[in-house]
Scaffold this active site. Sequence first.
Site, PDB file in Angstrom:
ATOM      1  CE  LYS A  81      -4.073   1.867   2.626  1.00  0.00           C
ATOM      2  NZ  LYS A  81      -4.920   1.655   3.923  1.00  0.00           N
ATOM      3  CB  SER A 156      -8.211   3.238   3.051  1.00  0.00           C
ATOM      4  OG  SER A 156      -7.253   2.657   3.998  1.00  0.00           O
ATOM      5  CB  SER A 180      -8.124   0.541   5.771  1.00  0.00           C
ATOM      6  OG  SER A 180      -8.894   1.690   5.823  1.00  0.00           O
TER       7      SER A 180
END
Lengths: 492, 99
Positions: A81, A156, A180
């Site tokens: 990420k 997210s 997330s």
Amino acid sequence: MTPAQGAAAIRDVIVSGARSAEEICREALVRIEQENARLNAFTAVGAEQALGRARALDALRARSRDALNALPLAGVPVAVKDNLCTRELPTTACSRILAGYRSPYDATVVSRLESAGAIIVGKTNCDEFAMGSSNESSAAGPVHNPWDLDRTPGGSSGGSAAAVAAALVPIALGSDTGGSVRQPAALCGVVGLKPTYGRVSRYGLIAFASSLDQVGPIGRRVEDVARALSVLAGEDPADATSSREAVPDYSAALTGDVRGVRIGVPKHLLQEGVDPDVLQATTTALETLRARGAHLVDVQLPRAAYAIPTYYLIATAEAGSNLARYDGVRYGARAPGTSEGALAAMYRKTRDLGFGAEVKRRILLGTYVLSAGYYEAYYVKAQQVRTLIAEDYTRAFAQVDAIALPTAPAPAFRLGEQVNDPLRMYLNDVFTVSANLAGLPAVSVPCGLTRAGLPIGLHVTGRPFEEETILRMAEAYERDRGAMPSPYPDGA
Amino acid sequence: MPARLTPEALQHLAALASLELDPHEEDDFARQLGDILGYVDALRLVDATGVAPMSHAGLGAGRERDDTVQPSLPRDPIVAAAPDGDEATGLLRVPRVIG
């Protein structure tokens, strides 16, 4: 051999010499290039660095197969990420304010993956500073869900979940502050784990809400997530919140044996607001575990109904403080033409241009709840309710070994559907935020599709540092569930 | 709790947070923050009298460490990552602060 077959299988063919790490890496890079135009899951791909590392692993095998065999993720392509720092690739947290930023160091989780033989192929798209539940707040644009390109992958960590679901990589890292990792895993039909607070180092994770943030792996199978956790977990001198608790071999915990395990089901939280297909699929999954010998027990989490307001007060207060550091001086971008004016004006203009709407909203809310006159009523009150929510879990865990719920109340929603209604967006996290507030480990495992063909996740929360229990349950369920259908007709 | 923040309250918050708001953002934020604050007001229903606030879920963490000197990160890439860094001196330039 594709990422759909999982990290363990990829590693084994490389160690055996049947395939080279370079070949596997090239295939992953080709697939990423083909698919990313549709998905927008990656913000950066480091093809040359990745191929260089793959060749180094192939050379290592030529010298010593034993040395390669000692690496649990030898040659496995992994995505990370974009809020995790990497020296060799840009790190922007998908914010304009960090445009062009290059970290001078690697996050500990990145170093640990590489030490285990993993090959970081790229950075994945996410909500800006990990603030969002749909990946739509990203400065790099939304990620598209591989199951339906008109829908969000969740957030997210939407890019990481979509990359795994589309078999671009077998494992990707996300971060989880209120769900997330788990919510996008559920919406994309893959497995996502939020470890216990302190289980995994956060050195090099761009901070959002420091009392809640945790790094976690996403994979196609529980086996891969367990393997990744064994690599990621453990004390880090660079992160004072990392725990000294011993790290077990999580893969060894996947015995399939859930006989006598007591699973708490807080039915009172499922009375309203849950999609009927989601409810049906999670109920069926729990019946599957019962048939394997687990016991289902009704439990009460009386204060869980207050988890969302508690979470959004605490998370925004911490975010407002953490994001104060982005001011056009030390990192990333400065607003053009502001170097000659007043310093305070440069800060404001840089932050105005650099932050997107959701980040600004959360900074403003966090500033409000910490400001004179509201601090006690909002922030301290939220911290007190947090204590009560954690106590509810402690009480429940005296009766049961795990607590199960759907991961998200509904399947993937359409892009644009909730973006102008932040409060509605926040409710996507209703079943996931409590694990962050209480610091508990929780996993989302796919448990089928809705009638419209969208993935559903079963969410299992465990006691602190009992990742083995929840991973064992998730993997036992996976055995009976069988292979998840693929979003791709060719089954890739 | 007001259904929306007043423009003055919003500007005060923006100043505290070092944010400049575009005019089109002001209207949305005033309404949305009002909605969110109305929603979180539900916490008033919880009796938390005498309950200790929980600041983190540090489970066995948060220990002290020995005060030993460790090498720092190299200076050059840090200066290079700044918007207006001077690699020769290692300084980060900002707009003039004094006179």
